[in-house]
Design a protein around this motif. Sequence first.
Motif, PDB file in Angstrom:
ATOM      1  N   ILE A  21       0.849  -1.196   0.000  1.00 54.59           N
ATOM      2  CA  ILE A  21       0.000   0.000   0.000  1.00 54.59           C
ATOM      3  C   ILE A  21       0.886   1.247   0.000  1.00 54.59           C
ATOM      4  O   ILE A  21       0.657   2.186  -0.766  1.00 54.59           O
ATOM      5  CB  ILE A  21      -0.947  -0.014   1.220  1.00 54.59           C
ATOM      6  N   GLN A  25     -10.346   1.921   3.977  1.00 56.33           N
ATOM      7  CA  GLN A  25     -10.636   3.177   3.278  1.00 56.33           C
ATOM      8  C   GLN A  25     -11.413   2.929   1.994  1.00 56.33           C
ATOM      9  O   GLN A  25     -12.270   3.726   1.618  1.00 56.33           O
ATOM     10  CB  GLN A  25      -9.334   3.913   2.932  1.00 56.33           C
ATOM     11  N   ARG A  30       2.366   1.648  -3.476  1.00 64.52           N
ATOM     12  CA  ARG A  30       1.409   2.166  -4.467  1.00 64.52           C
ATOM     13  C   ARG A  30       1.184   3.661  -4.292  1.00 64.52           C
ATOM     14  O   ARG A  30       0.884   4.371  -5.244  1.00 64.52           O
ATOM     15  CB  ARG A  30       0.063   1.450  -4.332  1.00 64.52           C
ATOM     16  N   ARG A  31       1.283   4.136  -3.040  1.00 66.89           N
ATOM     17  CA  ARG A  31       1.053   5.561  -2.797  1.00 66.89           C
ATOM     18  C   ARG A  31       2.111   6.429  -3.442  1.00 66.89           C
ATOM     19  O   ARG A  31       1.919   7.622  -3.635  1.00 66.89           O
ATOM     20  CB  ARG A  31       1.016   5.830  -1.283  1.00 66.89           C
ATOM     21  N   LEU A  73      -9.284  12.903  -3.001  1.00 61.44           N
ATOM     22  CA  LEU A  73      -9.439  11.696  -2.167  1.00 61.44           C
ATOM     23  C   LEU A  73      -8.093  11.057  -1.779  1.00 61.44           C
ATOM     24  O   LEU A  73      -7.824  10.871  -0.589  1.00 61.44           O
ATOM     25  CB  LEU A  73     -10.353  10.675  -2.853  1.00 61.44           C
ATOM     26  N   PRO A  74      -7.216  10.744  -2.758  1.00 60.97           N
ATOM     27  CA  PRO A  74      -5.932  10.162  -2.340  1.00 60.97           C
ATOM     28  C   PRO A  74      -5.054  11.148  -1.564  1.00 60.97           C
ATOM     29  O   PRO A  74      -4.317  10.737  -0.674  1.00 60.97           O
ATOM     30  CB  PRO A  74      -5.262   9.761  -3.656  1.00 60.97           C
ATOM     31  N   ILE A 102      -4.508   4.008  -6.030  1.00 57.89           N
ATOM     32  CA  ILE A 102      -4.189   5.279  -5.389  1.00 57.89           C
ATOM     33  C   ILE A 102      -3.762   5.078  -3.943  1.00 57.89           C
ATOM     34  O   ILE A 102      -3.513   6.040  -3.224  1.00 57.89           O
ATOM     35  CB  ILE A 102      -5.358   6.292  -5.453  1.00 57.89           C
ATOM     36  N   GLN A 130      -6.718  11.073   2.014  1.00 54.17           N
ATOM     37  CA  GLN A 130      -6.756   9.773   2.693  1.00 54.17           C
ATOM     38  C   GLN A 130      -5.415   9.050   2.698  1.00 54.17           C
ATOM     39  O   GLN A 130      -5.136   8.288   3.616  1.00 54.17           O
ATOM     40  CB  GLN A 130      -7.820   8.871   2.062  1.00 54.17           C
ATOM     41  N   ALA A 131      -4.603   9.272   1.664  1.00 59.69           N
ATOM     42  CA  ALA A 131      -3.364   8.488   1.585  1.00 59.69           C
ATOM     43  C   ALA A 131      -2.109   9.338   1.768  1.00 59.69           C
ATOM     44  O   ALA A 131      -1.028   8.796   1.952  1.00 59.69           O
ATOM     45  CB  ALA A 131      -3.310   7.749   0.254  1.00 59.69           C
TER      46      ALA A 131
END
Lengths: 243, 266
Positions: free
Chosen positions: A74, B179, A77-78, A101-102, B173, A105-106
């Motif tokens: 994860i 999430q 991928r970010r 959103l990303p 993403i 949130q990420a």
Amino acid sequence: MRLRLDGVVKRFDGVTALDGITLSLSGARSIALIGPSGGGKSTLLRVLAGLELPDMGGVEIDGVPLPTDGESLIRYRRGIGTVFQSYNLFPHLTALENVTLPLVQAHGYAKEAANRYAMELLDRFQLSSHAGKRPYELSGGQQQRVAIVRAVAIKPRFLLFDEPTSALDPEMTAEVLDLIAELRAQERELIIVTHEMGFAKRVADHGIFLGSGRIVEEGPAAALFETPQSPELKAFLGKVLKY
Amino acid sequence: MSRRRFQILFARSRGNHEEIPRFGRAVGVTSALFLLALVLSFAFSRLNYGWNWEAVYQYRRMFVSGWLITLAISAASLAASLVIGLAAALSHRSPFLPLRYLGKIYVEFIRGTPLLVQILVFFYVVADAFGIGNRYLVGTLTLAFFAGAYISEIIRAGIESVGESQLDSARAIGLTPYQTYRYVVFPQVMRRILPPLAGQFASLIKDSSLLSIIAVSEFTLNAQEVNAFTYSTMESYLPLALGYLALTLPISMLSKYLETRYRYAS
């Protein structure tokens, strides 16, 4: 970027998508993956995106092996911007929300800062008038451009494009390819799977031709397209460039 | 000119899209209601029946309290059925197989057997064994489990309707599985399942009338009792129908509204 693949194998339900990919590349800034459908291009790109784990073999990017456990995948991928063929955007969110959103949130952006930054980016790519629209209100080309903005917004190490124009008509294809070419001109590193040979020739400095899950031929893009060596690539180029 | 006249009585449609002018709608509704009133008034006029509203009116309190009980039971079991339905829907996707099959068996059993039998078995066997004597609680729980099975199928279909490509995008993403559910799957599921969910809630309200067989004094049982006291069958049951309509019509209208509100291509 530096890419090292060592005997990468990927099978889906007994169908071999990648059949021992070995590759060592350094210094290429933009790579085009070309080849017939079912040849393994998309699977290879998905492996590099951290979306599929190889069944066998190793992948190293800039000297760091691709992670294999969920958490690190994860995180991996970010750091990468991936754009698919279509349906990249979430239909319940506006273009702006899709981009933020990303970020929120990420990537730990505050909502306000993410909005401001995303608007700035949409503005730079002439998309700000569509910020409040949902995907169904946008043309396919606009959707793809928003998806690209979303991928660029996270300041990725490199960008991955999986046939970004295959679902578009020629006019929209041009607007999306223009945008990718612009990113290329900004010296962003990217890998693109495409059927647009003219475009691949123009933006890529390295080309890889895959067939039946193997690398049939690879090399500097100019040489690959001008003087193909293998009969497979000659036949392939002959076919796709015929019309 | 004839085209305009045509438009008053007929909807023009292209594919799934329909065009109904406001005037045509008014004419259509009025004439439909008029037709219904005609048939009903004819039927009732032929009825040789001694209406006795006074006798029933004396028991108006029973109607009100029964209606409120029905409202309370429906609301409580509605909330519980959502929780049960969500849990059952998620159990269908659980990697732990015993849980997954428990969820599947629950849904099949509940959907395949009559509510009447379920109420009797729950009340006289299960609740009795576990020492739950409160018939209101048992009734509410039975209804919740009954509706929960249908709701779980609605939610499951909703989750499955979110395409694989979107889950891919969410992964790409860098969203975590939590999430992905929170920001990508559930918002879309909610919008898609609201109309069928509203329909399920309307059925739940009507189904609560079956609780009368275990002597829960809700709307239907009270109407039955008024009938027994007064021998005024029509006067007891017509208000019953209106009372249920008062609960289900708003839900049905809400469902229609939500359907148009959230209709977008995906």
